[in-house]
Design a protein around this motif. Structure first.
Motif, PDB file in Angstrom:
ATOM      1  N   ASP A 145      -5.347  -9.687   1.828  1.00 20.47           N
ATOM      2  CA  ASP A 145      -4.802  -8.777   3.090  1.00 20.47           C
ATOM      3  C   ASP A 145      -5.380  -9.029   4.150  1.00 20.47           C
ATOM      4  O   ASP A 145      -4.978  -8.422   5.342  1.00 20.47           O
ATOM      5  CB  ASP A 145      -4.789  -7.236   2.541  1.00 20.47           C
ATOM      6  N   LYS A 180      -4.606   4.151   3.819  1.00 18.07           N
ATOM      7  CA  LYS A 180      -5.263   3.317   2.977  1.00 18.07           C
ATOM      8  C   LYS A 180      -5.256   1.991   3.604  1.00 18.07           C
ATOM      9  O   LYS A 180      -6.199   1.258   3.694  1.00 18.07           O
ATOM     10  CB  LYS A 180      -4.527   3.122   1.744  1.00 18.07           C
ATOM     11  N   SER A 202     -10.782   4.344   0.371  1.00 22.32           N
ATOM     12  CA  SER A 202      -9.308   4.654   0.615  1.00 22.32           C
ATOM     13  C   SER A 202      -8.726   5.220  -0.717  1.00 22.32           C
ATOM     14  O   SER A 202      -7.408   5.266  -0.711  1.00 22.32           O
ATOM     15  CB  SER A 202      -8.810   3.440   1.159  1.00 22.32           C
ATOM     16  N   GLN A 204     -15.466  -4.853   1.834  1.00 19.66           N
ATOM     17  CA  GLN A 204     -14.239  -4.701   1.333  1.00 19.66           C
ATOM     18  C   GLN A 204     -14.162  -3.743  -0.001  1.00 19.66           C
ATOM     19  O   GLN A 204     -13.462  -2.948   0.113  1.00 19.66           O
ATOM     20  CB  GLN A 204     -13.682  -6.099   0.921  1.00 19.66           C
ATOM     21  N   SER A 235      -8.667   0.034   4.874  1.00 22.79           N
ATOM     22  CA  SER A 235      -8.974  -1.626   4.528  1.00 22.79           C
ATOM     23  C   SER A 235      -9.246  -2.373   5.479  1.00 22.79           C
ATOM     24  O   SER A 235     -10.052  -3.324   5.402  1.00 22.79           O
ATOM     25  CB  SER A 235      -7.991  -1.903   3.493  1.00 22.79           C
ATOM     26  N   ARG A 236      -8.356  -2.180   6.537  1.00 23.70           N
ATOM     27  CA  ARG A 236      -8.448  -3.060   7.728  1.00 23.70           C
ATOM     28  C   ARG A 236      -9.695  -2.995   8.382  1.00 23.70           C
ATOM     29  O   ARG A 236     -10.391  -3.816   8.612  1.00 23.70           O
ATOM     30  CB  ARG A 236      -7.522  -2.758   8.821  1.00 23.70           C
ATOM     31  N   ARG A 244     -12.551  -4.436   6.395  1.00 24.79           N
ATOM     32  CA  ARG A 244     -12.197  -5.778   6.213  1.00 24.79           C
ATOM     33  C   ARG A 244     -12.704  -6.646   7.395  1.00 24.79           C
ATOM     34  O   ARG A 244     -13.350  -7.596   7.358  1.00 24.79           O
ATOM     35  CB  ARG A 244     -10.628  -6.092   6.207  1.00 24.79           C
ATOM     36  N   GLY A 280     -14.611  -0.219   1.320  1.00 26.48           N
ATOM     37  CA  GLY A 280     -13.416   0.253   1.853  1.00 26.48           C
ATOM     38  C   GLY A 280     -12.127   0.632   1.136  1.00 26.48           C
ATOM     39  O   GLY A 280     -11.641   1.571   0.979  1.00 26.48           O
ATOM     40  N   ARG A 281     -12.261   0.006  -0.165  1.00 28.40           N
ATOM     41  CA  ARG A 281     -11.285   0.307  -1.374  1.00 28.40           C
ATOM     42  C   ARG A 281     -11.653   1.639  -2.110  1.00 28.40           C
ATOM     43  O   ARG A 281     -10.866   2.592  -2.380  1.00 28.40           O
ATOM     44  CB  ARG A 281     -11.074  -0.861  -2.475  1.00 28.40           C
ATOM     45  N   ALA A 324      -7.209  -7.618  -2.851  1.00 29.85           N
ATOM     46  CA  ALA A 324      -7.478  -7.172  -1.553  1.00 29.85           C
ATOM     47  C   ALA A 324      -7.675  -8.288  -0.621  1.00 29.85           C
ATOM     48  O   ALA A 324      -7.538  -8.242   0.525  1.00 29.85           O
ATOM     49  CB  ALA A 324      -8.262  -6.033  -1.512  1.00 29.85           C
ATOM     50  N   HIS A 351       0.754  -1.310   0.088  1.00 29.18           N
ATOM     51  CA  HIS A 351       0.023  -0.096   0.014  1.00 29.18           C
ATOM     52  C   HIS A 351       0.920   1.127   0.114  1.00 29.18           C
ATOM     53  O   HIS A 351       0.356   2.118  -0.902  1.00 29.18           O
ATOM     54  CB  HIS A 351      -0.852   0.283   1.143  1.00 29.18           C
TER      55      HIS A 351
END
Length: 437
Positions: free
Chosen positions: A412, A81, A389, A382, A85-86, A89, A385-386, A409, A76
């Protein structure tokens, strides 16, 4: 760097094949997790005691997580970001399971290990459950604590440029596990205040990390807090420190594979983790007997090694599919098994044919619900989130790793885990010799 340290294990392989072995390992770990909880309730005569299915499963998952998470952050090249994403997720499904368990608590009560106070709310909000000595509303949530601690430590190391010392970190944590095991009989910091303080630091620190104000200083504070919680307020301090040794061993294996580190620290860390519980002050559980513990560790290490050896090969589709839904499978299976047994009654002394039929039906229900929760909760969140971010992550100059280029992704994500708990009755109460907590 010496030639021996720099030799990669294999030539580059296509991205899809490269990712499949990680999913397959997740699938194997997920099966071990489900079996750990299903067998004692449905087919107790088949439950093995020469190794721990539960600890085996979580160690496979932690090795995979350690292998891929730091690379994800480096790929990343942007901690904002990474943490967005965490969040998307981890938290949507996690919060959904909490709501489900609480909503059905009139039927199947929340486990007694969960405090009925605001400290439990604070601990669940941060996911730092086990390291602040708070039980999760779903039994298997305890290992998410160590994923979160790992993220915090990796973020701090990344920002100060210390993320390349995985081997040293693995050995240090493993040695720390031995020392903590010899000296600590339990958590030093007790009561609700570790949960309150850690929640306040967590929220304020991550706000700085995500929005960029005092980012490095905030990440270091978070990392130091996480580091202190492991030996001081975890439920089983030596195990908490040993888990981080295993995760950094996974990172060290990845760096060795890419020719950027040595493998001997992994062997040293493995030996130290192997002896950590043998003379620990806090112990007595069946799964830390020398024969069981060492066999379990050896099987987890061998599984990971076989997975690496087979990368680039075509792997069973069922294993990669199980790996894909492993987070859902991990979080939803134990509550669902409780509800299933609440309907059927105690099956441990039923006829074997009936036990087998009920076990197959329960497994089918768990897999179906896990697939649905992945499809309708995990995957959309997810994707959101992408988008939030900023789309696809950029690569840091000098930090690019050709071995992980093109990873999706979904690779991750936090991995499945499990709680090494053997139900003594068809509730959360367990035999003293079997309970992790």
């Amino acid at each position: 760097m010496s030639a021996a340290a720099a030799q990669p294990v294999t030539a580059p392989v296509p991205a899809a094949a490269r990712l499949a072995w990680l999913d397959a390992l997740r699938g194997i770990g997920a099966l071990a997790v489900v079996a750990e909880h299903l067998l004692p309730w449905f087919l107790p005569q088949l439950r093995p005691y020469w190794f721990s299915l539960g600890i085996y499963g979580i160690f496979v998952f932690f090795l995979v997580s350690g292998y891929i998470i730091p690379t994800s952050l480096e790929r990343h090249g942007d901690v904002r970001k990474f943490w967005i994403s965490r969040f998307f997720r981890l938290y949507p499904l996690y919060l959904g399971v909490i709501v489900l368990v609480l909503a059905l608590s009139w039927w199947v009560p929340v486990r007694p290990e969960v405090p009925r106070d605001a400290g439990a709310v604070a601990a669940h909000a941060t996911m730092l459950l086990d390291v602040v000595n708070v039980g999760g509303v779903a039994d298997t949530m305890w290992t998410l604590s160590y994923e979160m601690v790992f993220y915090l430590l990796v973020t701090a190391l990344f920002l100060i440029g210390g993320h390349g010392r995985s081997g040293l970190l693995s050995v240090s944590f493993a040695a720390g596990a031995v020392v903590v095991g010899l000296t600590a009989s339990g958590a030093v910091l007790v009561g609700g205040w570790p949960a309150y303080v850690s929640a306040a630091v967590f929220v304020a620190g991550l706000a700085c990390v995500v929005w960029g104000r005092l980012r490095t200083a905030a990440a270091c504070v978070l990392g130091l807090m996480a580091l202190a919680l492991l030996p001081l307020s975890s439920r089983v301090p030596w195990l908490a420190v040993a888990v981080l040794a295993v995760m950094f061993a996974g990172t060290a294996i990845h760096r060795w594979e890419r020719g950027r580190g040595r493998l001997w620290p992994v062997a040293v860390a493995a030996a130290l983790v192997g002896v950590a519980p043998l003379w620990a002050v806090q112990g007595g559980w069946w799964w830390v007997r020398a024969d069981v513990w060492l066999t379990t560790l050896a099987l987890a290490a061998a599984t990971f090694a076989v997975g690496m050896a087979l990368r680039g090969r075509r792997l069973p589709r069922v294993l990669t599919w199980l790996g894909l839904i492993s987070y859902s499978l991990y979080l939803v299976h134990h509550p669902l098994l409780k509800y299933f047994v609440a309907i059927t009654g105690d099956l441990r002394w039923a006829e074997p044919a009936y036990q087998l039929a009920m076990a197959a039906l329960a497994l089918a229900v768990v897999l179906a619900v896990s697939a649905l929760s992945y499809r309708y909760v995990e995957r959309p969140m997810q994707a959101l989130g992408r988008r939030l971010s900023g789309g696809r992550p950029r690569r840091l100059q000098g930090e690019g790793d050709r071995g992980v280029a093109g990873q999706d992704a979904r690779h991750d994500g936090v991995l499945g885990h499990e709680e090494a708990q053997v139900p003594h009755r068809v509730r959360d109460h367990v035999g003293q010799g079997d309970a992790l907590r």
